[in-house]
Design a protein around this motif. Structure first.
Motif, PDB file in Angstrom:
ATOM      1  N   PRO A 157       0.812  -1.234   0.000  1.00 34.36           N
ATOM      2  CA  PRO A 157       0.000   0.000   0.000  1.00 34.36           C
ATOM      3  C   PRO A 157       0.839   1.276   0.000  1.00 34.36           C
ATOM      4  O   PRO A 157       0.376   2.328  -0.427  1.00 34.36           O
ATOM      5  N   THR A 158       2.060   1.218   0.517  1.00 33.82           N
ATOM      6  CA  THR A 158       2.919   2.407   0.536  1.00 33.82           C
ATOM      7  C   THR A 158       4.116   2.160  -0.367  1.00 33.82           C
ATOM      8  O   THR A 158       4.691   1.068  -0.380  1.00 33.82           O
ATOM      9  N   TYR A 159       4.505   3.183  -1.092  1.00 31.10           N
ATOM     10  CA  TYR A 159       5.624   3.036  -2.035  1.00 31.10           C
ATOM     11  C   TYR A 159       6.147   4.418  -2.375  1.00 31.10           C
ATOM     12  O   TYR A 159       5.497   5.439  -2.118  1.00 31.10           O
ATOM     13  N   GLN A 160       7.320   4.458  -2.947  1.00 34.85           N
ATOM     14  CA  GLN A 160       7.904   5.706  -3.427  1.00 34.85           C
ATOM     15  C   GLN A 160       8.866   5.383  -4.555  1.00 34.85           C
ATOM     16  O   GLN A 160       9.276   4.233  -4.739  1.00 34.85           O
ATOM     17  N   ARG A 161       9.186   6.410  -5.348  1.00 36.19           N
ATOM     18  CA  ARG A 161      10.087   6.218  -6.483  1.00 36.19           C
ATOM     19  C   ARG A 161      11.481   5.878  -5.973  1.00 36.19           C
ATOM     20  O   ARG A 161      11.950   6.439  -4.978  1.00 36.19           O
ATOM     21  N   ILE A 261      19.980  -0.632  -7.154  1.00 31.36           N
ATOM     22  CA  ILE A 261      18.744   0.059  -7.546  1.00 31.36           C
ATOM     23  C   ILE A 261      19.049   1.514  -7.889  1.00 31.36           C
ATOM     24  O   ILE A 261      18.530   2.068  -8.864  1.00 31.36           O
ATOM     25  N   ALA A 262      19.900   2.151  -7.098  1.00 29.20           N
ATOM     26  CA  ALA A 262      20.262   3.538  -7.382  1.00 29.20           C
ATOM     27  C   ALA A 262      20.998   3.665  -8.709  1.00 29.20           C
ATOM     28  O   ALA A 262      20.929   4.700  -9.376  1.00 29.20           O
ATOM     29  N   GLN A 263      21.705   2.619  -9.100  1.00 30.26           N
ATOM     30  CA  GLN A 263      22.452   2.632 -10.364  1.00 30.26           C
ATOM     31  C   GLN A 263      21.605   2.225 -11.562  1.00 30.26           C
ATOM     32  O   GLN A 263      22.103   2.206 -12.685  1.00 30.26           O
ATOM     33  N   GLY A 264      20.327   1.894 -11.336  1.00 29.77           N
ATOM     34  CA  GLY A 264      19.457   1.613 -12.470  1.00 29.77           C
ATOM     35  C   GLY A 264      18.885   0.219 -12.524  1.00 29.77           C
ATOM     36  O   GLY A 264      18.331  -0.177 -13.556  1.00 29.77           O
ATOM     37  N   LEU A 265      18.987  -0.556 -11.458  1.00 24.58           N
ATOM     38  CA  LEU A 265      18.366  -1.879 -11.441  1.00 24.58           C
ATOM     39  C   LEU A 265      16.846  -1.709 -11.518  1.00 24.58           C
ATOM     40  O   LEU A 265      16.243  -1.072 -10.661  1.00 24.58           O
ATOM     41  N   LYS A 266      16.226  -2.276 -12.559  1.00 26.60           N
ATOM     42  CA  LYS A 266      14.800  -2.082 -12.787  1.00 26.60           C
ATOM     43  C   LYS A 266      13.967  -3.342 -12.579  1.00 26.60           C
ATOM     44  O   LYS A 266      12.761  -3.254 -12.355  1.00 26.60           O
ATOM     45  N   LEU A 267      14.593  -4.485 -12.684  1.00 27.27           N
ATOM     46  CA  LEU A 267      13.803  -5.715 -12.680  1.00 27.27           C
ATOM     47  C   LEU A 267      14.593  -6.828 -11.999  1.00 27.27           C
ATOM     48  O   LEU A 267      15.771  -7.042 -12.299  1.00 27.27           O
ATOM     49  N   ASP A 284      10.428  -3.156  -0.112  1.00 22.37           N
ATOM     50  CA  ASP A 284      10.840  -2.248   0.959  1.00 22.37           C
ATOM     51  C   ASP A 284      12.045  -1.409   0.538  1.00 22.37           C
ATOM     52  O   ASP A 284      12.297  -0.339   1.092  1.00 22.37           O
ATOM     53  N   LEU A 285      12.795  -1.895  -0.460  1.00 25.61           N
ATOM     54  CA  LEU A 285      13.944  -1.150  -0.986  1.00 25.61           C
ATOM     55  C   LEU A 285      13.551  -0.297  -2.188  1.00 25.61           C
ATOM     56  O   LEU A 285      14.401   0.348  -2.790  1.00 25.61           O
ATOM     57  N   HIS A 286      12.264  -0.342  -2.579  1.00 26.22           N
ATOM     58  CA  HIS A 286      11.700   0.467  -3.660  1.00 26.22           C
ATOM     59  C   HIS A 286      12.222   0.069  -5.039  1.00 26.22           C
ATOM     60  O   HIS A 286      12.395   0.913  -5.923  1.00 26.22           O
ATOM     61  N   ILE A 287      12.471  -1.222  -5.235  1.00 24.62           N
ATOM     62  CA  ILE A 287      12.846  -1.675  -6.573  1.00 24.62           C
ATOM     63  C   ILE A 287      11.636  -1.518  -7.494  1.00 24.62           C
ATOM     64  O   ILE A 287      10.492  -1.709  -7.064  1.00 24.62           O
ATOM     65  N   PRO A 288      11.821  -1.146  -8.753  1.00 26.88           N
ATOM     66  CA  PRO A 288      10.658  -0.912  -9.629  1.00 26.88           C
ATOM     67  C   PRO A 288       9.791  -2.141  -9.877  1.00 26.88           C
ATOM     68  O   PRO A 288       8.576  -2.073  -9.725  1.00 26.88           O
ATOM     69  N   GLN A 289      10.378  -3.274 -10.302  1.00 24.29           N
ATOM     70  CA  GLN A 289       9.583  -4.457 -10.624  1.00 24.29           C
ATOM     71  C   GLN A 289      10.289  -5.730 -10.174  1.00 24.29           C
ATOM     72  O   GLN A 289      11.520  -5.818 -10.244  1.00 24.29           O
ATOM     73  N   VAL A 290       9.476  -6.706  -9.743  1.00 26.62           N
ATOM     74  CA  VAL A 290       9.970  -8.038  -9.410  1.00 26.62           C
ATOM     75  C   VAL A 290       9.010  -9.045 -10.015  1.00 26.62           C
ATOM     76  O   VAL A 290       7.782  -8.838  -9.987  1.00 26.62           O
ATOM     77  N   PHE A 347       5.415  -8.132  -9.015  1.00 24.53           N
ATOM     78  CA  PHE A 347       5.330  -7.291  -7.832  1.00 24.53           C
ATOM     79  C   PHE A 347       5.824  -5.916  -8.260  1.00 24.53           C
ATOM     80  O   PHE A 347       6.992  -5.750  -8.599  1.00 24.53           O
ATOM     81  N   GLN A 348       4.918  -4.932  -8.257  1.00 16.03           N
ATOM     82  CA  GLN A 348       5.169  -3.649  -8.899  1.00 16.03           C
ATOM     83  C   GLN A 348       5.265  -2.525  -7.890  1.00 16.03           C
ATOM     84  O   GLN A 348       4.496  -2.465  -6.935  1.00 16.03           O
ATOM     85  N   ASN A 349       6.211  -1.609  -8.154  1.00 16.19           N
ATOM     86  CA  ASN A 349       6.239  -0.331  -7.451  1.00 16.19           C
ATOM     87  C   ASN A 349       5.422   0.647  -8.314  1.00 16.19           C
ATOM     88  O   ASN A 349       5.879   1.077  -9.369  1.00 16.19           O
ATOM     89  N   PRO A 350       4.206   1.017  -7.907  1.00 18.24           N
ATOM     90  CA  PRO A 350       3.358   1.868  -8.755  1.00 18.24           C
ATOM     91  C   PRO A 350       3.953   3.231  -9.076  1.00 18.24           C
ATOM     92  O   PRO A 350       3.511   3.889 -10.011  1.00 18.24           O
ATOM     93  N   ALA A 351       4.951   3.667  -8.307  1.00 21.33           N
ATOM     94  CA  ALA A 351       5.570   4.962  -8.599  1.00 21.33           C
ATOM     95  C   ALA A 351       6.537   4.886  -9.777  1.00 21.33           C
ATOM     96  O   ALA A 351       7.032   5.913 -10.235  1.00 21.33           O
TER      97      ALA A 351
END
Length: 806
Positions: A157-161, A261-267, A284-290, A347-351
């Motif tokens: 329910p909670t997420y961020q970019r 993730i900060a260097q561009g890990l997207k999936l 919890d680490l705000h990865i974009p997609q799993v 498993f998606q980060n909606p941001a």
């Protein structure tokens, strides 16, 4: 356009219901999402059905020995028949649909069907931290039968970019870290084989049963995808079996994962069992997609899913569409592996926006705005056609723009400089042996016979020079020296010699109404039919590139001849060959079989010149330098008798001043460049003009001719298409690029070099093609896909892998 649906069940449980269900719909053009609420009733039967289903699922797979990627305790399972399990699957699916069809939830369903189109891709995200809700097979909802381009994803329910670096490292193609963990009882070699089929489209690094230290070290590098195959399980948190001894949670790798993730890990893809705990830890680490498996997964199912997913995703399709396609293709295995299609889930980060495979070429990362403009890839053929349409449309727009700017004359200066460069690049030609130049130098001014001279040539020097040359039988003599005064020191017999010498032609200058030049009269002793004007037309930069053949002098002009001196000499020369000059029905000058097409305004690079008179382009004849057009002798050499009949007979002799003090020097295309700036004497230019006319008629040497305007446009558009296509092709084949931007610059430079060489080859054949407009169109067409991400994505998707290659 892609739509996103986020369904949050809020607080509540299956025993008492969910009273505050919230649904939101948005896309990238919507400033604020559409939001509506409803409620879901209690459904205590669903947890019961699921727990029983899970127990029977494990029991069935262990009894059939289907190679699950999880360690199962014997006490966890019971015996079960396949028929009983199938009936339970139907009961669970029906319970979920009955629950979602509840009247209290109908407002949400109605709003969804109102705002969603069955033809658009839909990311349907269920937001919840409750593990049971995450494990439910939401794709069984009948709603998804109508929306074939929708796929389910899970989210907290909670997420961020994610905190991605502002300037990510530039890499030529996607980087994949593939971790092959403990393989006891399973076959991870097949996973590796699936990935290795992408070796030409991705940079692969494999870690086989690594230690914790080895894995941690690799995470501190930039990656686009992290893949894991092996044993895993979820209890309170996700756990990986790296090798036969080491087991660890993702929390124990959190620093390395945050850096990646900060260097561009997207999936992240976990082709292992029971991956929801792993997905939760990465969320919890705000990865974009799993992408994970909800439940324990058999080897064959995991491997087939990976193969299908990579084939679709690497071909240019969206991540969600690729997952749904790969998941549904697993249905063919369900005769052996029941519920195979239930297992994969995103498993998606909606941001964050889901990536496309081609976004990672050259380290490119598209912005949120650009993602909305992506064309939906359908197939290799359709995406290639889409890229072709994009290139053709872009190149056409750039061509129209460039040709419009050219029409305004804004490119004329550059084009003329490019023309000069091409002229200087042409190979040397032999001197014209039909010509002889008598040059009057500074030393010739000091000759005794020149002591009483008026102008450049005294009367005595003139008559002596004329008699000497005439005796050597030239075909024509051209006097490129103004003598607008009568001979004062000549006898009547000598004046009669000048008047009757039909080989002698002299110059005059026409009155110029624009510059108010009064003109210069011809020698009084030379009749009108043997006079030729010396007038020239220079371009705005002062360079002589055009040859003025004829004009209608003003009635008050002291110079009345309609033809240039060069034309008069050639007419006389060719008359002895039985050829006469005439005008065709469309008023084009013709000598022999050669038509000298008149140069008009707005032709070639000229977009605003004064095309008065009869002008053609001047095709200089280079030999070491253009002053080497013909043999040159001085006045002193002629008067001292150093010439013989063989040196002069049947030639055109041009007499002119080369002394710098006379100031009769002109700038030509050969007057600039890397060599010292040099202008050439007017008599040399006259020789070039005469040689051009004679060579065209007698030798078939090509005249310089600009292309028609429609041909200019096709030429520019053709090169624009080539430039756009080369850049698109290069961007879709990153394996060819070490540093993409520099490589594309190199390819573009090679393309412009090809334009230059082609233009040079055509110029030697007489065709003047637009060099600068073509190069400019290539730069604009090729640079636009790099500047505009939607076109960049269209380029990349224009050359997808075939399905069999992934």
């Amino acid at each position: 356009m892609d739509k996103v649906v986020a369904l949050s069940l809020g607080t509540g449980d299956f025993a008492s219901g969910f009273p505050a269900v919230t649904a939101q719909i948005w896309d990238r053009t919507t400033p604020h999402p559409v939001k509506f609420t409803a409620a879901l009733p209690a459904a205590p039967q669903i947890p019961e059905f699921y727990r029983r289903w899970q127990l029977l699922y494990l029991s069935l797979h262990q009894r059939l020995d289907l190679g699950l990627r999880i360690e199962i305790e014997a006490a966890d399972v019971t015996n079960v028949s396949e028929r009983e399990f199938s009936d339970l699957c139907q009961q669970l699916a029906q319970a979920i649909n009955d629950w979602l069809d509840a009247p209290s939830f109908c407002p949400v369903v109605q709003q969804l069907r109102t705002h969603l189109d069955i033809h658009e891709e839909i990311r349907f995200i269920f937001e919840s931290n409750v593990r049971l809700l995450q494990r439910l097979p939401w794709h069984l909802w009948n709603f998804f039968n109508d929306y074939r381009h929708a796929e389910v994803a899970l989210s907290t329910p909670t997420y961020q970019r994610s905190q991605t670096q502002v300037s990510p490292l530039v890499m030529p193609k996607p980087r994949v870290l593939a971790i092959l963990g403990n393989s006891r009882g399973i076959d991870t070699a097949e996973d590796r084989a699936c990935l290795e089929q992408l070796s030409d489209r991705a940079e692969l690094t494999f870690l086989v049963e690594p230690t914790r230290e080895e894995l941690n070290q690799q995470l501190w590098q930039p990656w686009h995808i992290v893949f894991f195959a092996g044993h895993s399980f979820s209890q309170d948190t996700g756990t990986l079996q790296l090798n036969r001894e080491d087991t660890l949670t993702l929390k124990q790798l959190c620093y390395g994962l945050k850096y990646a993730i900060a260097q561009g890990l997207k999936l992240a893809i976990f082709n292992s069992c029971d991956g929801l705990g792993l997905a939760q830890a990465l969320a919890d680490l705000h990865i974009p997609q799993v992408i994970v498996m909800r439940e324990p997964v058999p080897d064959q199912v995991a491997q087939r899913f990976l193969r299908y997913f990579l084939a679709s995703f690497a071909s240019g399709k969206s991540l969600y569409r690729s997952v749904r396609e790969a998941r549904e293709r697993l249905q063919g295995l369900e005769g052996i592996y029941p519920c195979a299609t239930w297992l994969p889930v995103i498993f998606q980060n909606p941001a964050e926006d889901p990536p496309y495979w081609q976004d990672w070429y050259g380290g490119a990362r598209l912005s949120a705005a650009s993602n909305t403009s992506r064309a939906k890839p359908l197939s290799s053929v359709s995406t290639t056609l889409a890229a072709m349409r994009s290139v053709l449309l872009t190149s056409l727009m750039m061509t129209v723009m460039v040709m419009g700017v050219r029409h305004l004359g804004l490119l004329q200066g550059w084009e003329l400089q490019a023309f000069d460069r091409l002229m200087r690049s042409r190979p040397d030609e032999p001197p014209d042996d039909r010509l002889l130049i008598v040059a009057i130098t500074e030393d010739d001014f000091q000759l005794p016979v020149q002591q009483q001279r008026t102008g450049s040539l005294s009367d005595q020097a003139f008559i002596q020079l004329l008699n000497t040359l005439t005796a050597l039988q030239p075909r024509a003599i051209g006097l490129d020296i103004y003598r607008n005064f009568p001979a004062q020191s000549l006898t009547a017999a000598q004046i009669q010699q000048i008047q009757s010498n039909n080989r002698l032609f002299a110059v005059c200058k026409v009155r110029d109404r624009q510059t108010h030049h009064p003109g210069i009269a011809p020698p009084p002793e030379v009749p009108l039919e043997r006079q030729g004007f010396s007038d020239i037309v220079v371009d705005p930069d002062g360079v002589l590139r055009r040859h003025l053949l004829a004009m209608n002098p003003h009635p008050t002009s002291p110079c009345e001849t309609p033809y240039a001196l060069s034309a008069q000499l050639v007419f006389h020369y060719l008359a002895a060959e039985g050829m006469t000059a005439q005008f065709t029905s469309d008023q084009q000058l013709q000598m022999g079989d050669v038509v000298f097409e008149r140069l008009h305004n707005r032709q070639g690079a000229y977009q605003g010149i004064d095309s008065w008179g009869y002008q053609i382009l001047l095709n200089y004849r280079p030999h070491q330098s253009i002053t080497g057009i013909a043999r040159t002798v001085t006045l002193a050499e002629v008067l001292s008798g150093q010439l013989g009949v063989d040196d002069v007979k049947d030639r055109i002799v041009l007499i002119g001043v080369v002394a710098t003090s006379a100031g009769d020097y002109l700038a030509t295309p050969y007057s600039s460049g890397f060599a010292a700036y040099e202008e050439v004497p007017g008599v040399v230019v006259q020789a070039q003009m005469v040689s051009q006319l004679l060579s065209a008629v007698q030798d078939g040497r090509p005249l310089l001719t600009p292309l028609p305007r429609w041909a200019d446009g096709l030429w520019v558009w053709g090169w624009a298409v080539v430039g756009g296509w080369v850049v698109c092709w290069g961007r879709s084949h990153p394996r060819l690029l070490v540093v993409p931007s520099l490589a594309i610059l190199l390819v573009g430079s090679i393309t412009i070099g090809a334009i230059y060489l082609t233009a040079l080859a055509l110029l030697t054949q007489g065709y003047w093609v637009p060099l600068v407009p073509a190069a400019l169109a290539v730069v604009l067409t090729g640079g636009l896909p790099m500047a505009l991400p939607p076109l960049s994505a269209a380029c990349s998707r224009g050359f997808p892998l075939k399905a069999g290659q992934a």
